[in-house]
Design a protein around this motif. Structure first.
Motif, PDB file in Angstrom:
ATOM      1  N   SER A  19       3.750  -3.802  -8.524  1.00 28.48           N
ATOM      2  CA  SER A  19       3.150  -3.156  -7.363  1.00 28.48           C
ATOM      3  C   SER A  19       1.773  -3.716  -7.054  1.00 28.48           C
ATOM      4  O   SER A  19       1.028  -4.109  -7.949  1.00 28.48           O
ATOM      5  CB  SER A  19       3.028  -1.651  -7.616  1.00 28.48           C
ATOM      6  OG  SER A  19       2.199  -1.036  -6.653  1.00 28.48           O
ATOM      7  N   PHE A  20       1.431  -3.715  -5.755  1.00 30.14           N
ATOM      8  CA  PHE A  20       0.095  -4.131  -5.337  1.00 30.14           C
ATOM      9  C   PHE A  20      -0.959  -3.060  -5.635  1.00 30.14           C
ATOM     10  O   PHE A  20      -2.144  -3.267  -5.414  1.00 30.14           O
ATOM     11  CB  PHE A  20       0.080  -4.461  -3.843  1.00 30.14           C
ATOM     12  CG  PHE A  20       0.484  -5.865  -3.531  1.00 30.14           C
ATOM     13  CD1 PHE A  20      -0.373  -6.926  -3.772  1.00 30.14           C
ATOM     14  CD2 PHE A  20       1.739  -6.141  -3.009  1.00 30.14           C
ATOM     15  CE1 PHE A  20      -0.010  -8.223  -3.481  1.00 30.14           C
ATOM     16  CE2 PHE A  20       2.115  -7.445  -2.717  1.00 30.14           C
ATOM     17  CZ  PHE A  20       1.240  -8.483  -2.958  1.00 30.14           C
ATOM     18  N   GLU A  21      -0.524  -1.907  -6.077  1.00 32.58           N
ATOM     19  CA  GLU A  21      -1.408  -0.803  -6.455  1.00 32.58           C
ATOM     20  C   GLU A  21      -2.264  -0.309  -5.293  1.00 32.58           C
ATOM     21  O   GLU A  21      -3.388   0.148  -5.487  1.00 32.58           O
ATOM     22  CB  GLU A  21      -2.291  -1.201  -7.652  1.00 32.58           C
ATOM     23  CG  GLU A  21      -1.491  -1.450  -8.915  1.00 32.58           C
ATOM     24  CD  GLU A  21      -2.355  -1.531 -10.165  1.00 32.58           C
ATOM     25  OE1 GLU A  21      -3.597  -1.561 -10.041  1.00 32.58           O
ATOM     26  OE2 GLU A  21      -1.778  -1.582 -11.266  1.00 32.58           O
ATOM     27  N   ASN A  22      -1.733  -0.414  -4.085  1.00 37.37           N
ATOM     28  CA  ASN A  22      -2.401   0.200  -2.941  1.00 37.37           C
ATOM     29  C   ASN A  22      -1.799   1.584  -2.719  1.00 37.37           C
ATOM     30  O   ASN A  22      -0.955   2.038  -3.494  1.00 37.37           O
ATOM     31  CB  ASN A  22      -2.251  -0.678  -1.695  1.00 37.37           C
ATOM     32  CG  ASN A  22      -0.798  -0.807  -1.253  1.00 37.37           C
ATOM     33  OD1 ASN A  22       0.116  -0.742  -2.077  1.00 37.37           O
ATOM     34  ND2 ASN A  22      -0.568  -1.010   0.027  1.00 37.37           N
ATOM     35  N   SER A  23      -2.235   2.258  -1.684  1.00 38.01           N
ATOM     36  CA  SER A  23      -1.789   3.635  -1.455  1.00 38.01           C
ATOM     37  C   SER A  23      -0.280   3.735  -1.237  1.00 38.01           C
ATOM     38  O   SER A  23       0.329   4.759  -1.545  1.00 38.01           O
ATOM     39  CB  SER A  23      -2.523   4.234  -0.247  1.00 38.01           C
ATOM     40  OG  SER A  23      -2.271   3.466   0.922  1.00 38.01           O
ATOM     41  N   LYS A  24       0.306   2.661  -0.734  1.00 38.54           N
ATOM     42  CA  LYS A  24       1.755   2.666  -0.496  1.00 38.54           C
ATOM     43  C   LYS A  24       2.540   2.047  -1.647  1.00 38.54           C
ATOM     44  O   LYS A  24       3.773   1.992  -1.590  1.00 38.54           O
ATOM     45  CB  LYS A  24       2.061   1.905   0.798  1.00 38.54           C
ATOM     46  CG  LYS A  24       1.462   2.537   2.043  1.00 38.54           C
ATOM     47  CD  LYS A  24       1.803   1.716   3.287  1.00 38.54           C
ATOM     48  CE  LYS A  24       1.191   2.334   4.528  1.00 38.54           C
ATOM     49  NZ  LYS A  24       1.476   1.521   5.749  1.00 38.54           N
ATOM     50  N   ALA A  25       1.820   1.581  -2.665  1.00 36.98           N
ATOM     51  CA  ALA A  25       2.456   0.936  -3.818  1.00 36.98           C
ATOM     52  C   ALA A  25       3.449  -0.141  -3.378  1.00 36.98           C
ATOM     53  O   ALA A  25       4.595  -0.188  -3.820  1.00 36.98           O
ATOM     54  CB  ALA A  25       3.167   1.972  -4.696  1.00 36.98           C
ATOM     55  N   GLU A  26       2.986  -0.992  -2.466  1.00 37.98           N
ATOM     56  CA  GLU A  26       3.863  -2.045  -1.949  1.00 37.98           C
ATOM     57  C   GLU A  26       4.334  -2.944  -3.079  1.00 37.98           C
ATOM     58  O   GLU A  26       3.554  -3.330  -3.939  1.00 37.98           O
ATOM     59  CB  GLU A  26       3.129  -2.834  -0.867  1.00 37.98           C
ATOM     60  CG  GLU A  26       2.831  -1.991   0.366  1.00 37.98           C
ATOM     61  CD  GLU A  26       2.158  -2.782   1.470  1.00 37.98           C
ATOM     62  OE1 GLU A  26       2.631  -3.884   1.765  1.00 37.98           O
ATOM     63  OE2 GLU A  26       1.168  -2.273   2.032  1.00 37.98           O
ATOM     64  N   PRO A  27       5.620  -3.290  -3.094  1.00 33.45           N
ATOM     65  CA  PRO A  27       6.186  -4.016  -4.233  1.00 33.45           C
ATOM     66  C   PRO A  27       5.779  -5.484  -4.290  1.00 33.45           C
ATOM     67  O   PRO A  27       5.553  -6.134  -3.277  1.00 33.45           O
ATOM     68  CB  PRO A  27       7.699  -3.882  -4.017  1.00 33.45           C
ATOM     69  CG  PRO A  27       7.851  -3.719  -2.540  1.00 33.45           C
ATOM     70  CD  PRO A  27       6.652  -2.939  -2.107  1.00 33.45           C
TER      71      PRO A  27
END
Length: 232
Positions: A15-23
């Motif tokens: 995950s990119f560990e942003n608020s949307k946890a983009e893969p």
């Protein structure tokens, strides 16, 4: 080269560990292209990951314009893909068993390669023992914090490359990456270079340190590894 062994390290980070946890995860061609070149030469290859277990594949590397014919063949090979379902952890590795170390990229590597002390120790030991250390794209994040026994960064004063910060915008993830890899490499003393045009293949050989700029550099990097090994 049939008696040589290569250790290939791939990311566990998904995950990119942003608020949307983009893969995110492993960029598949950065594994398959390297694997294919060494496999042709009969080199034994072990694939491991920092924690072991399943390796996440970045879905963008499986897209219409990114999944090339050779990688598609591996992706559809159940036996090969099974190697990524339950990888051995880095802790199970005896570095003395291997002649080549390679870090595949994908944005996930920016997280679990950069701060992994166990990974850095293994890299230092292999490099100082005269083995080849190589990496492509964001896999170069594994090298940024490796220090040699004398305290210097491994990449200090060494020619190399890695994924350029400008190209993060082209990839559409400039706001998601945790740091500027290109800047960090330069700050650590790497004599950094990149291709004239974005996404062009570019590999740099500095003795036993071999790095590639992006996915399109993986085959070049693998062939450079083989050439250095052949000349050693």
């Amino acid at each position: 080269m049939k008696n040589y062994k290569a250790l290939v390290v791939v990311t566990n980070h998904s995950s990119f560990e942003n608020s949307k946890a983009e893969p995110t995860g492993l960029w598949l061609s950065e594994l398959t292209h390297f694997y294919d070149e060494l496999d042709k030469e009969g080199i034994h290859i072990d694939i491991v990951s920092p924690k072991g277990g399943k390796v996440p594949i970045d879905g963008r590397s499986l897209g219409r314009f990114t999944l090339d014919k050779a990688t598609k063949k591996r992706y559809e090979d159940r036996e090969f893909m099974a190697l990524l379902e339950d990888t051995k952890p880095l802790s199970s590795v005896d570095w003395r068993d291997f002649d080549i170390l390679y870090f595949a990229g994908g944005h996930g590597a920016m997280w679990d390669f950069s701060g992994n002390g166990e990974l850095h120790t293994l890299t230092r030991k292999m490099y100082e023992d005269g083995k080849i250390v190589s990496a492509v794209c964001h896999g170069v994040a594994a090298l940024q914090n490796v220090r040699l026994s004398n305290g210097d960064y491994l990449i200090k004063g060494r020619k190399g490359t890695g994924f350029p910060y400008f190209d993060e915008a082209i990839a559409g993830v400039k706001s998601l990456v945790p740091y500027n890899l290109e800047k960090t490499l330069k700050d650590r003393g790497m004599v950094y270079s990149k291709a004239l045009f974005p996404l062009m293949g570019h590999a740099v050989v500095d003795g036993r340190l071999i790095t590639g700029q992006n996915p399109n550099s993986t085959t070049k990097t693998a062939k450079a590894v083989l050439q250095v090994m052949d000349n050693s």
